[in-house]
Design a protein around this motif. Structure first.
Motif, short mmCIF file in Angstrom:
data_model
loop_
_atom_site.label_atom_id
_atom_site.label_comp_id
_atom_site.label_asym_id
_atom_site.label_seq_id
_atom_site.Cartn_x
_atom_site.Cartn_y
_atom_site.Cartn_z
N SER A 98 -8.68 -83.74 12.90
CA SER A 98 -8.20 -83.07 11.70
C SER A 98 -8.57 -81.60 11.69
CB SER A 98 -8.75 -83.76 10.45
OG SER A 98 -8.30 -85.08 10.38
N TRP A 99 -9.76 -81.30 12.14
CA TRP A 99 -10.22 -79.91 12.21
C TRP A 99 -9.36 -79.13 13.20
CZ3 TRP A 99 -15.77 -78.20 14.01
CH2 TRP A 99 -15.93 -76.86 13.78
N LYS A 100 -9.09 -79.74 14.33
CA LYS A 100 -8.33 -79.07 15.39
C LYS A 100 -6.86 -78.90 15.01
CE LYS A 100 -7.29 -79.50 20.31
NZ LYS A 100 -7.47 -80.32 21.50
N THR A 101 -6.22 -79.94 14.48
CA THR A 101 -4.79 -79.89 14.20
C THR A 101 -4.47 -79.37 12.80
OG1 THR A 101 -4.69 -82.15 13.33
CG2 THR A 101 -4.38 -81.86 15.73
N LYS A 102 -5.44 -79.43 11.90
CA LYS A 102 -5.25 -79.05 10.50
C LYS A 102 -4.18 -79.89 9.82
CE LYS A 102 -6.79 -74.31 11.25
NZ LYS A 102 -7.47 -74.58 12.47
N LYS A 103 -3.98 -81.13 10.29
CA LYS A 103 -3.02 -82.06 9.71
C LYS A 103 -3.79 -83.22 9.07
CE LYS A 103 0.67 -80.92 12.92
NZ LYS A 103 1.27 -79.95 12.09
N LEU A 142 -26.02 -95.49 13.97
CA LEU A 142 -25.43 -94.48 14.83
C LEU A 142 -23.96 -94.79 15.08
CD1 LEU A 142 -25.76 -92.00 16.73
CD2 LEU A 142 -26.30 -93.65 18.54
N LEU A 143 -23.65 -96.03 15.40
CA LEU A 143 -22.26 -96.41 15.67
C LEU A 143 -21.38 -96.22 14.45
CD1 LEU A 143 -22.81 -99.61 17.85
CD2 LEU A 143 -22.11 -97.34 18.62
N THR A 144 -21.84 -96.63 13.28
CA THR A 144 -21.02 -96.47 12.08
C THR A 144 -20.94 -95.00 11.64
OG1 THR A 144 -22.88 -97.03 10.64
CG2 THR A 144 -21.40 -98.81 11.27
N THR A 145 -21.96 -94.24 11.95
CA THR A 145 -21.98 -92.83 11.60
C THR A 145 -21.00 -92.04 12.45
OG1 THR A 145 -24.24 -92.91 10.79
CG2 THR A 145 -23.42 -90.75 11.46
N ILE A 146 -20.99 -92.28 13.75
CA ILE A 146 -20.12 -91.50 14.63
C ILE A 146 -18.67 -91.98 14.60
CG2 ILE A 146 -21.99 -90.80 16.16
CD1 ILE A 146 -20.96 -92.86 18.19
N ALA A 147 -18.40 -93.09 13.92
CA ALA A 147 -17.03 -93.61 13.85
C ALA A 147 -16.06 -92.60 13.24
CB ALA A 147 -17.01 -94.91 13.06
N VAL A 148 -16.53 -91.76 12.35
CA VAL A 148 -15.65 -90.79 11.69
C VAL A 148 -15.41 -89.54 12.55
CG1 VAL A 148 -17.42 -89.48 10.44
CG2 VAL A 148 -15.15 -89.72 9.46
N LEU A 149 -16.22 -89.34 13.58
CA LEU A 149 -16.11 -88.11 14.39
C LEU A 149 -14.74 -87.88 15.02
CD1 LEU A 149 -19.59 -87.67 16.11
CD2 LEU A 149 -18.51 -86.22 14.38
#
Length: 86
Positions: free
Chosen positions: A25-30, A12-19
């Motif tokens: 990135s989704w929000k800023t599109k940068k 769980l910890l390693t999975t959510i690390a990318v969130l």
């Protein structure tokens, strides 16, 4: 059973690390400063972990790495989508 709980927590910890990066990135599109090679290597690694988990019938490995694969693939998609809009 306690060992599987440790496996789920670790996964769980390693999975959510990318969130945080995915959401930012989704929000800023940068995405120009993010390495697509790193995410491709990560996808290869978690994909192999899923295969390993299936062979060993280890559900913590299968579930957490399967989710991680989807999240990292989403990040790679966002990178390809927005790479020229920065």
């Amino acid at each position: 059973m306690e060992v599987q709980i440790i496996g789920f927590i670790a996964g769980l910890l390693t999975t959510i690390a990318v969130l945080p990066q995915l959401l930012k990135s989704w929000k800023t599109k940068k995405v120009l400063d993010i390495s697509p090679a790193m995410f491709m290597l990560l996808l290869g690694g978690v994909g192999l972990w899923v295969i390993y988990g299936i062979i060993k019938m280890d559900y913590p490995i299968i579930i957490t790495n399967g989710i991680s694969f989807l999240l990292n693939a989403s990040m790679l998609f966002i990178m390809m989508r927005y790479k020229t809009e920065d």
